[in-house]
Scaffold this motif. Structure first.
Motif, PDB file in Angstrom:
ATOM      1  N   SER A  65     -12.000  -1.249 -28.983  1.00 22.40           N
ATOM      2  CA  SER A  65     -12.188  -2.557 -28.339  1.00 22.40           C
ATOM      3  C   SER A  65     -13.672  -2.854 -28.158  1.00 22.40           C
ATOM      4  N   HIS A  87      -4.090   0.826 -35.980  1.00 16.86           N
ATOM      5  CA  HIS A  87      -3.415  -0.387 -35.501  1.00 16.86           C
ATOM      6  C   HIS A  87      -2.479  -0.058 -34.337  1.00 16.86           C
ATOM      7  N   ALA A  90      -3.779  -1.898 -31.626  1.00 19.72           N
ATOM      8  CA  ALA A  90      -4.135  -3.284 -31.958  1.00 19.72           C
ATOM      9  C   ALA A  90      -3.974  -4.219 -30.760  1.00 19.72           C
ATOM     10  N   ASP A  91      -2.951  -4.006 -29.953  1.00 20.10           N
ATOM     11  CA  ASP A  91      -2.745  -4.875 -28.787  1.00 20.10           C
ATOM     12  C   ASP A  91      -3.917  -4.782 -27.813  1.00 20.10           C
ATOM     13  N   ASP A  92      -4.452  -3.571 -27.620  1.00 20.42           N
ATOM     14  CA  ASP A  92      -5.600  -3.392 -26.734  1.00 20.42           C
ATOM     15  C   ASP A  92      -6.809  -4.154 -27.279  1.00 20.42           C
ATOM     16  N   GLU A  94      -6.826  -6.748 -29.416  1.00 23.26           N
ATOM     17  CA  GLU A  94      -6.602  -8.195 -29.328  1.00 23.26           C
ATOM     18  C   GLU A  94      -6.887  -8.711 -27.923  1.00 23.26           C
ATOM     19  N   ALA A  95      -6.508  -7.926 -26.911  1.00 22.47           N
ATOM     20  CA  ALA A  95      -6.711  -8.357 -25.526  1.00 22.47           C
ATOM     21  C   ALA A  95      -8.183  -8.328 -25.122  1.00 22.47           C
ATOM     22  N   HIS A 103      -3.773  -8.971 -38.249  1.00 16.41           N
ATOM     23  CA  HIS A 103      -2.986  -7.737 -38.119  1.00 16.41           C
ATOM     24  C   HIS A 103      -2.401  -7.335 -39.471  1.00 16.41           C
ATOM     25  N   PHE A 133       4.936   1.759 -34.042  1.00 19.78           N
ATOM     26  CA  PHE A 133       4.111   0.559 -33.849  1.00 19.78           C
ATOM     27  C   PHE A 133       4.067  -0.314 -35.098  1.00 19.78           C
ATOM     28  N   ARG A 137       6.534  -3.892 -35.785  1.00 22.63           N
ATOM     29  CA  ARG A 137       5.886  -5.166 -36.109  1.00 22.63           C
ATOM     30  C   ARG A 137       6.452  -5.734 -37.409  1.00 22.63           C
TER      31      ARG A 137
END
Length: 229
Positions: A65, A87, A90-92, A94-95, A103, A133, A137
């Motif tokens: 991040s 990935h 990836a959520d971390d 993106e935030a 993605h 994960f 997706r």
């Protein structure tokens, strides 16, 4: 032309492929002296793999991040994570940023569906094969993912980390990977996701009968479409 933000270093060979293919792709599409607008941040792969072994995914997410935030501050319009395995966080990432992340699973799923394929086999690192994960997706797009039998996971992981990330392409490894792909065909796979950039150095379409979906190649093409669109 938009500026592509790359977070790489996982491994440097993977980052090299992304950098090379993005430059080649822009030249092929625009000609002349054209080249892509890129911002690249690379991380220490040894540090990340040690954290991966310790299952410190929280710290991995933090480090990636921070790299992504640096890319954003440098002027990137969107983000590309030059890896499949990472990935997982990836959520971390993106935030943590205000720019979109392209993605990999979304890109690959669209390519698979365009070929009217609904079930694919995935070869990659142990994390990519055993954690859900990536397959989860893909499932959001209506694509089912199957992985090799568990006894093959360590072999594939070692082929990536002990050979390919060091630039070693071994024929006997290729032959066994082809056998593993044949097993996925028997399991109902209609195509194979080559889910690690380094594996694209080992396996090509001429080696197997099932259609290959080269994840890095698809990722690069999607990044070019967005940057030039």
């Amino acid at each position: 032309m938009q500026t592509i933000g790359l977070v790489g270093g996982m491994s440097w060979e993977s980052s090299l492929v992304y950098y090379r293919d993005l430059n080649t792709g822009v030249h092929e599409r625009l000609g002349g002296l054209s080249s892509p607008k890129l911002v690249l941040s690379t991380v220490d792969f040894a540090e990340l793999t040690a954290l991966e072994d310790a299952e410190r995914w929280d710290r991995i997410g933090q480090l990636l991040s921070e790299a992504a935030q640096g890319v954003e501050r440098a002027g990137a319009d969107f983000l590309v994570l030059c890896t499949t395995t990472f990935h997982k966080v990836a959520d971390d990432i993106e935030a943590a940023v205000g720019i979109p992340l392209l993605h990999l699973a979304d890109v690959v799923a669209e390519a698979v569906k365009a070929e009217r394929v609904t079930k694919v086999g995935l070869i990659g690192t142990t994390v990519a094969m055993e954690d859900s994960f990536f397959s989860d997706r893909m499932a959001e797009h209506g694509v089912e993912v199957v992985v090799p039998a568990a006894e093959h996971h360590a072999f594939l992981n070692d082929a990536i980390y002990e050979e390919l990330v060091h630039g070693q392409v071994v024929d006997r490894t290729r032959r066994r990977v082809v056998e593993i792909i044949d097993g996925l065909w028997d399991a109902g796979a209609q195509g194979i996701l080559v889910g690690c950039t380094e594996l694209e150095l080992l396996i090509s379409q001429s080696d197997v009968d099932l259609p290959l979906f080269l994840c890095t190649t698809l990722h690069v093409e999607a990044a070019l479409d967005r940057a030039l669109g």
